[in-house]
Design an enzyme around this catalytic site. Sequence first.
Site, PDB file in Angstrom:
ATOM      1  N   GLY A 188       0.796  -1.212   0.000  1.00  0.00           N
ATOM      2  CA  GLY A 188       0.000   0.000   0.000  1.00  0.00           C
ATOM      3  C   GLY A 188       0.834   1.270   0.000  1.00  0.00           C
ATOM      4  N   THR A 189       1.935   1.268   0.736  1.00  0.00           N
ATOM      5  CA  THR A 189       2.779   2.463   0.791  1.00  0.00           C
ATOM      6  C   THR A 189       3.341   2.806  -0.573  1.00  0.00           C
ATOM      7  OG1 THR A 189       3.358   2.188   3.136  1.00  0.00           O
ATOM      8  CG2 THR A 189       4.895   3.432   1.762  1.00  0.00           C
ATOM      9  N   GLN A 211      -7.982  -0.059   3.664  1.00  0.00           N
ATOM     10  CA  GLN A 211      -8.848  -0.605   4.718  1.00  0.00           C
ATOM     11  C   GLN A 211     -10.280  -0.831   4.244  1.00  0.00           C
ATOM     12  OE1 GLN A 211      -7.753  -1.806   7.387  1.00  0.00           O
ATOM     13  NE2 GLN A 211      -5.731  -0.863   7.614  1.00  0.00           N
ATOM     14  N   HIS A 256      -1.677  -7.794   2.451  1.00  0.00           N
ATOM     15  CA  HIS A 256      -1.556  -8.327   3.814  1.00  0.00           C
ATOM     16  C   HIS A 256      -2.642  -7.826   4.759  1.00  0.00           C
ATOM     17  CE1 HIS A 256       0.313  -4.961   6.260  1.00  0.00           C
ATOM     18  NE2 HIS A 256       0.400  -4.458   5.044  1.00  0.00           N
ATOM     19  N   CYS A 267       1.967   2.013  10.833  1.00  0.00           N
ATOM     20  CA  CYS A 267       2.944   2.596   9.907  1.00  0.00           C
ATOM     21  C   CYS A 267       3.280   4.041  10.232  1.00  0.00           C
ATOM     22  CB  CYS A 267       2.404   2.530   8.470  1.00  0.00           C
ATOM     23  SG  CYS A 267       2.051   0.868   7.907  1.00  0.00           S
ATOM     24  N   ASN A 272      -8.205   4.343   8.540  1.00  0.00           N
ATOM     25  CA  ASN A 272      -7.518   3.270   9.244  1.00  0.00           C
ATOM     26  C   ASN A 272      -7.502   3.512  10.754  1.00  0.00           C
ATOM     27  OD1 ASN A 272      -5.617   5.417   8.237  1.00  0.00           O
ATOM     28  ND2 ASN A 272      -4.239   4.395   9.680  1.00  0.00           N
ATOM     29  N   THR A 276      11.538  -7.646 -10.515  1.00  0.00           N
ATOM     30  CA  THR A 276      10.990  -8.993 -10.695  1.00  0.00           C
ATOM     31  C   THR A 276       9.744  -9.180  -9.837  1.00  0.00           C
ATOM     32  OG1 THR A 276      13.196  -9.864 -11.146  1.00  0.00           O
ATOM     33  CG2 THR A 276      11.493 -11.449 -10.523  1.00  0.00           C
TER      34      THR A 276
END
Length: 378
Positions: free
Chosen positions: A70-71, A177, A199, A321, A147, A235
Amino acid sequence: MVHYFDNCATTRVDDEVQKILSRYAAEIYFNPSARSTYSLNVANDINTARRDIARRLGVNDTEIFFTSGGTESDNIAIMGSLRAKRGNVVISLIEHSATYNAVAELSNRGYEVRIAKTLADGHIDANDFISKVDEQTVLACFMHVSNETGAINDVRAINAMIKAKNADTVTFSDGVQALGKIPVNIRYLGVDLYSFASHKIHGSKGVGGLYVKNNLKISPLLRGGGQEKGLRSGTEFVGGIVGFAKAIELACDNVAANAHNFTEYKQIIRNALASVSDWKEICTENVSPAIMSLAFADIKGEVLVHMLEKYDIIIGTGSACSSKNKQSRFAKAIGLEAKYSEGVIRISFSKYNTKEEAELLAEKLRLCITDLRKTMLG
């Protein structure tokens, strides 16, 4: 046994997703950019996952890009979407730190940052937000689900009002979220950019998604082999991406059932705290069923977190975070009274939580608060 109620921070990987991760790690670990048939097969697996995710989100597969989380998705959306060398960016004070700090960097690059007000329950003040949009607004950022409090913002309405005022403004919503917790159809929302992460919905860490509306020009942050049509070189994490598609499928198929359970768990907690004085639930209307934000007067949320750990119960105090001064920004954003400012906790549910666990959490939370209040008085 750990009783885990910090699912906004991260989630347990689903068993079906874990099998996918193991298979791609140990059996079909080929680089999708290589030219062997084996590599081409796993490249096709990525494209299949992309199509599946796009279909679930109501968009075209050409509009879905994979990132590391997400970041990174937030940063690509913000830093990569700006075409003009100057202008203003509108944002709410309660945005996730990945968005908030990326926009703060834009101010260092000469853009004017306009911060919109937030209501007391964590919803964006839509009227104030729109009032800050003008003909010089190049980007508007407004999260889908807070969040911190679980407040669900009316992304479709906010987006429509922005576009009516300035059709050239790029609109971005952080949906990390929201996806898998409430129904999400990105085409219906109408935004130009939308981020999400694996995640948070029982997929793997290290995988994220970014929706980029067709024909919107966006520049990469990373340059290299040209993966993801040049937007995100590196990759690909094939197992994570394929597992992400499975996690989205499982989450979206069970949104209603999970919401029913989570609503019941919230009421169990409310009932247990009925005998406790001087606390409040920060957001109760138009809120994600998966998030419950509580504030207790003259109690430190961090102390409650550690007290509950003694019972193998894990909760959170807010975004995992954020920086150390996050809580003050959150408290300032919603105008939280001083006596509550350090006493905020966040309980976030997942499909692995049970009614019995919710009852245990409720009782131990009540006990911990009662003991703390006795200590303060004595």
